[in-house]
Design a protein around this motif. Structure first.
Motif, PDB file in Angstrom:
ATOM      1  N   LYS A 297       1.740  -4.032   1.084  1.00  0.00           N
ATOM      2  CA  LYS A 297       2.980  -4.650   1.567  1.00  0.00           C
ATOM      3  C   LYS A 297       3.751  -5.278   0.420  1.00  0.00           C
ATOM      4  CE  LYS A 297       4.797  -7.547   5.261  1.00  0.00           C
ATOM      5  NZ  LYS A 297       4.487  -8.411   6.431  1.00  0.00           N
ATOM      6  N   THR A 298       3.031  -5.925  -0.494  1.00  0.00           N
ATOM      7  CA  THR A 298       3.670  -6.521  -1.669  1.00  0.00           C
ATOM      8  C   THR A 298       4.341  -5.454  -2.531  1.00  0.00           C
ATOM      9  OG1 THR A 298       2.035  -8.306  -1.714  1.00  0.00           O
ATOM     10  CG2 THR A 298       3.283  -7.915  -3.737  1.00  0.00           C
ATOM     11  N   LEU A 299       3.694  -4.305  -2.603  1.00  0.00           N
ATOM     12  CA  LEU A 299       4.233  -3.192  -3.403  1.00  0.00           C
ATOM     13  C   LEU A 299       5.296  -2.399  -2.654  1.00  0.00           C
ATOM     14  CD1 LEU A 299       0.878  -1.880  -4.950  1.00  0.00           C
ATOM     15  CD2 LEU A 299       2.643  -3.263  -6.080  1.00  0.00           C
ATOM     16  N   GLY A 300       5.535  -2.760  -1.391  1.00  0.00           N
ATOM     17  CA  GLY A 300       6.557  -2.072  -0.602  1.00  0.00           C
ATOM     18  C   GLY A 300       6.128  -0.726  -0.053  1.00  0.00           C
ATOM     19  N   ARG A 301       4.804  -0.482  -0.013  1.00  0.00           N
ATOM     20  CA  ARG A 301       4.320   0.815   0.468  1.00  0.00           C
ATOM     21  C   ARG A 301       4.026   0.818   1.962  1.00  0.00           C
ATOM     22  NH1 ARG A 301       3.157   4.226  -3.736  1.00  0.00           N
ATOM     23  NH2 ARG A 301       3.381   5.749  -2.046  1.00  0.00           N
ATOM     24  N   THR A 302       4.004  -0.362   2.571  1.00  0.00           N
ATOM     25  CA  THR A 302       3.830  -0.458   4.017  1.00  0.00           C
ATOM     26  C   THR A 302       4.578  -1.688   4.503  1.00  0.00           C
ATOM     27  OG1 THR A 302       2.202  -0.490   5.814  1.00  0.00           O
ATOM     28  CG2 THR A 302       1.719  -1.840   3.899  1.00  0.00           C
TER      29      THR A 302
ATOM     30  N   SER B   1       4.165  -2.807   8.143  1.00  0.00           N
ATOM     31  CA  SER B   1       3.556  -3.368   9.341  1.00  0.00           C
ATOM     32  C   SER B   1       2.075  -3.050   9.364  1.00  0.00           C
ATOM     33  CB  SER B   1       4.226  -2.792  10.600  1.00  0.00           C
ATOM     34  OG  SER B   1       3.469  -3.077  11.745  1.00  0.00           O
ATOM     35  N   ILE B   2       1.284  -3.964   9.931  1.00  0.00           N
ATOM     36  CA  ILE B   2      -0.157  -3.745  10.055  1.00  0.00           C
ATOM     37  C   ILE B   2      -0.465  -2.580  10.987  1.00  0.00           C
ATOM     38  CG2 ILE B   2      -0.551  -5.304  12.007  1.00  0.00           C
ATOM     39  CD1 ILE B   2      -3.093  -6.249  10.497  1.00  0.00           C
ATOM     40  N   TYR B   3       0.531  -2.173  11.794  1.00  0.00           N
ATOM     41  CA  TYR B   3       0.330  -1.075  12.740  1.00  0.00           C
ATOM     42  C   TYR B   3       0.646   0.292  12.121  1.00  0.00           C
ATOM     43  CZ  TYR B   3       0.066  -4.816  16.157  1.00  0.00           C
ATOM     44  OH  TYR B   3      -0.297  -5.958  16.837  1.00  0.00           O
ATOM     45  N   LEU B   4       1.107   0.311  10.844  1.00  0.00           N
ATOM     46  CA  LEU B   4       1.377   1.572  10.127  1.00  0.00           C
ATOM     47  C   LEU B   4       2.211   2.517  10.993  1.00  0.00           C
ATOM     48  CD1 LEU B   4      -2.185   2.141   8.610  1.00  0.00           C
ATOM     49  CD2 LEU B   4      -0.257   0.912   7.600  1.00  0.00           C
ATOM     50  N   LYS B   5       3.452   2.129  11.231  1.00  0.00           N
ATOM     51  CA  LYS B   5       4.281   2.794  12.231  1.00  0.00           C
ATOM     52  C   LYS B   5       4.740   4.195  11.840  1.00  0.00           C
ATOM     53  CE  LYS B   5       5.958  -1.473  14.334  1.00  0.00           C
ATOM     54  NZ  LYS B   5       7.144  -2.309  14.672  1.00  0.00           N
ATOM     55  N   THR B   6       4.792   4.501  10.540  1.00  0.00           N
ATOM     56  CA  THR B   6       5.234   5.823  10.123  1.00  0.00           C
ATOM     57  C   THR B   6       4.086   6.595   9.472  1.00  0.00           C
ATOM     58  OG1 THR B   6       5.898   5.149   7.893  1.00  0.00           O
ATOM     59  CG2 THR B   6       7.518   4.853   9.654  1.00  0.00           C
ATOM     60  N   THR B   7       4.214   7.910   9.477  1.00  0.00           N
ATOM     61  CA  THR B   7       3.164   8.730   8.852  1.00  0.00           C
ATOM     62  C   THR B   7       3.092   8.485   7.345  1.00  0.00           C
ATOM     63  OG1 THR B   7       4.747  10.567   8.713  1.00  0.00           O
ATOM     64  CG2 THR B   7       3.247  10.546  10.597  1.00  0.00           C
ATOM     65  N   LYS B   8       4.220   8.186   6.731  1.00  0.00           N
ATOM     66  CA  LYS B   8       4.235   7.927   5.292  1.00  0.00           C
ATOM     67  C   LYS B   8       3.421   6.680   4.958  1.00  0.00           C
ATOM     68  CE  LYS B   8       7.368   7.412   1.349  1.00  0.00           C
ATOM     69  NZ  LYS B   8       8.786   7.327   0.907  1.00  0.00           N
ATOM     70  N   GLU B   9       3.549   5.631   5.788  1.00  0.00           N
ATOM     71  CA  GLU B   9       2.801   4.396   5.566  1.00  0.00           C
ATOM     72  C   GLU B   9       1.298   4.589   5.726  1.00  0.00           C
ATOM     73  OE1 GLU B   9       4.568   0.470   7.103  1.00  0.00           O
ATOM     74  OE2 GLU B   9       5.519   1.980   8.365  1.00  0.00           O
ATOM     75  N   ARG B  10       0.902   5.608   6.483  1.00  0.00           N
ATOM     76  CA  ARG B  10      -0.513   5.798   6.820  1.00  0.00           C
ATOM     77  C   ARG B  10      -1.324   6.451   5.715  1.00  0.00           C
ATOM     78  NH1 ARG B  10      -1.610   7.518  12.733  1.00  0.00           N
ATOM     79  NH2 ARG B  10      -0.579   5.860  13.867  1.00  0.00           N
ATOM     80  N   ILE B  11      -0.685   7.234   4.861  1.00  0.00           N
ATOM     81  CA  ILE B  11      -1.420   8.112   3.951  1.00  0.00           C
ATOM     82  C   ILE B  11      -2.330   7.335   3.005  1.00  0.00           C
ATOM     83  CG2 ILE B  11      -1.173   9.775   2.078  1.00  0.00           C
ATOM     84  CD1 ILE B  11       1.368  10.800   3.541  1.00  0.00           C
ATOM     85  N   ILE B  12      -1.799   6.349   2.307  1.00  0.00           N
ATOM     86  CA  ILE B  12      -2.626   5.593   1.350  1.00  0.00           C
ATOM     87  C   ILE B  12      -3.725   4.795   2.055  1.00  0.00           C
ATOM     88  CG2 ILE B  12      -2.639   3.771  -0.395  1.00  0.00           C
ATOM     89  CD1 ILE B  12       0.117   4.710  -1.284  1.00  0.00           C
ATOM     90  N   PRO B  13      -3.410   4.033   3.122  1.00  0.00           N
ATOM     91  CA  PRO B  13      -4.490   3.310   3.817  1.00  0.00           C
ATOM     92  C   PRO B  13      -5.583   4.218   4.362  1.00  0.00           C
ATOM     93  CG  PRO B  13      -2.361   2.419   4.462  1.00  0.00           C
ATOM     94  CD  PRO B  13      -2.099   3.658   3.667  1.00  0.00           C
ATOM     95  N   LEU B  14      -5.218   5.379   4.891  1.00  0.00           N
ATOM     96  CA  LEU B  14      -6.222   6.303   5.413  1.00  0.00           C
ATOM     97  C   LEU B  14      -7.076   6.874   4.291  1.00  0.00           C
ATOM     98  CD1 LEU B  14      -4.193   8.203   8.178  1.00  0.00           C
ATOM     99  CD2 LEU B  14      -6.184   6.727   8.544  1.00  0.00           C
ATOM    100  N   ALA B  15      -6.453   7.202   3.171  1.00  0.00           N
ATOM    101  CA  ALA B  15      -7.203   7.729   2.030  1.00  0.00           C
ATOM    102  C   ALA B  15      -8.184   6.679   1.501  1.00  0.00           C
ATOM    103  CB  ALA B  15      -6.241   8.172   0.934  1.00  0.00           C
ATOM    104  N   LEU B  16      -7.731   5.438   1.420  1.00  0.00           N
ATOM    105  CA  LEU B  16      -8.616   4.358   0.959  1.00  0.00           C
ATOM    106  C   LEU B  16      -9.726   4.097   1.973  1.00  0.00           C
ATOM    107  CD1 LEU B  16      -5.977   1.882  -0.525  1.00  0.00           C
ATOM    108  CD2 LEU B  16      -7.582   3.330  -1.780  1.00  0.00           C
ATOM    109  N   ASN B  17      -9.389   4.228   3.258  1.00  0.00           N
ATOM    110  CA  ASN B  17     -10.412   4.038   4.294  1.00  0.00           C
ATOM    111  C   ASN B  17     -11.486   5.119   4.217  1.00  0.00           C
ATOM    112  OD1 ASN B  17     -11.278   2.456   6.677  1.00  0.00           O
ATOM    113  ND2 ASN B  17     -10.985   4.401   7.734  1.00  0.00           N
ATOM    114  N   LEU B  18     -11.093   6.322   3.820  1.00  0.00           N
ATOM    115  CA  LEU B  18     -12.081   7.386   3.604  1.00  0.00           C
ATOM    116  C   LEU B  18     -13.091   6.963   2.536  1.00  0.00           C
ATOM    117  CD1 LEU B  18     -10.088  10.758   3.579  1.00  0.00           C
ATOM    118  CD2 LEU B  18     -11.892  10.099   5.177  1.00  0.00           C
ATOM    119  N   ILE B  19     -12.588   6.395   1.451  1.00  0.00           N
ATOM    120  CA  ILE B  19     -13.461   5.958   0.355  1.00  0.00           C
ATOM    121  C   ILE B  19     -14.383   4.841   0.825  1.00  0.00           C
ATOM    122  CG2 ILE B  19     -13.503   4.919  -1.941  1.00  0.00           C
ATOM    123  CD1 ILE B  19     -10.778   6.308  -2.442  1.00  0.00           C
ATOM    124  N   ILE B  20     -13.829   3.882   1.568  1.00  0.00           N
ATOM    125  CA  ILE B  20     -14.628   2.762   2.074  1.00  0.00           C
ATOM    126  C   ILE B  20     -15.719   3.265   3.013  1.00  0.00           C
ATOM    127  CG2 ILE B  20     -14.572   0.704   3.536  1.00  0.00           C
ATOM    128  CD1 ILE B  20     -11.721   0.206   2.418  1.00  0.00           C
TER     129      ILE B  20
END
Length: 201
Positions: free
Chosen positions: A61-66, A68-87
């Protein structure tokens, strides 16, 4: 009513569902585990599945990449989902390896599969409901535990079904998803857990 439905989406946010599945497992399993082991696993999962994603969210959010916590757009989802895969992969390899608690190992393998499918769909601009993915995965895992331990937990299963319905209603009311996105989300969460039952039942 709107406040209640919005609260349901917040209370049953996807980041808490893996931990809920683990706590449910420890509360229902007839197998003995030292309390220290249970606490260690739960604390590790709180850090990796809740605290770390929250920190990542605020960073993004600080970096402007998302926005909302609900990740409303598909673009906002890509990085969090990729990081969640790693976790999730880290959890499978280090926190819940297959030689310790086989049921939880495959529970997280199912979560890994669901996250991968959700990420691929996001890359193709399709926004499956992550809320429904999360609750459906835990619901199917609970069904598997009932079969695995030959234990009557119909009350818990009914509660999970009720929660799934409430979450779906909430997401529709808030116009966060279409009916198709909710159905896809439920299937993405449900079927990996179903397919993996054969390895631990």
């Amino acid at each position: 009513m709107s406040w209640i439905l919005k609260s349901i989406s917040f209370i049953f946010h996807p980041i808490i569902m893996p931990l809920l599945g683990v706590i449910f497992y420890f509360s229902k399993t007839p197998r003995y585990f030292p309390k220290e082991l249970e606490n260690a696993k739960i604390v590790s999962l709180v850090i990796l599945t809740i605290l770390l994603p929250i920190l990542i969210y605020f960073l993004l959010k600080t970096l402007g990449r998302t926005h909302s916590i609900y990740l409303k757009t598909t673009k906002e989802r890509i990085i969090p989902l990729a990081l969640n895969l790693i976790i999730t992969l880290l959890i499978i390899l280090r926190v819940l390896p297959s030689n310790q608690i086989i049921e939880l190992y495959y529970f997280f393998v199912g979560i890994l599969m669901s996250t991968m499918v959700c990420l691929v769909l996001a890359l193709f601009k399709f926004k499956a409901s992550i809320h429904m993915i999360a609750i459906a995965g835990v619901f199917m895992f609970a069904i598997g535990l009932s079969l695995h331990f030959s234990k009557n937990i119909n009350g818990s299963l009914a509660l999970f079904a009720l929660i799934a319905g409430a979450v779906g209603t909430s997401r529709l009311h808030l116009k966060a998803h279409t009916g198709v996105e909710l159905v896809f989300g439920f299937c993405i969460g449900f079927f990996p857990q179903l397919l993996l039952l054969q390895y631990w039942l």
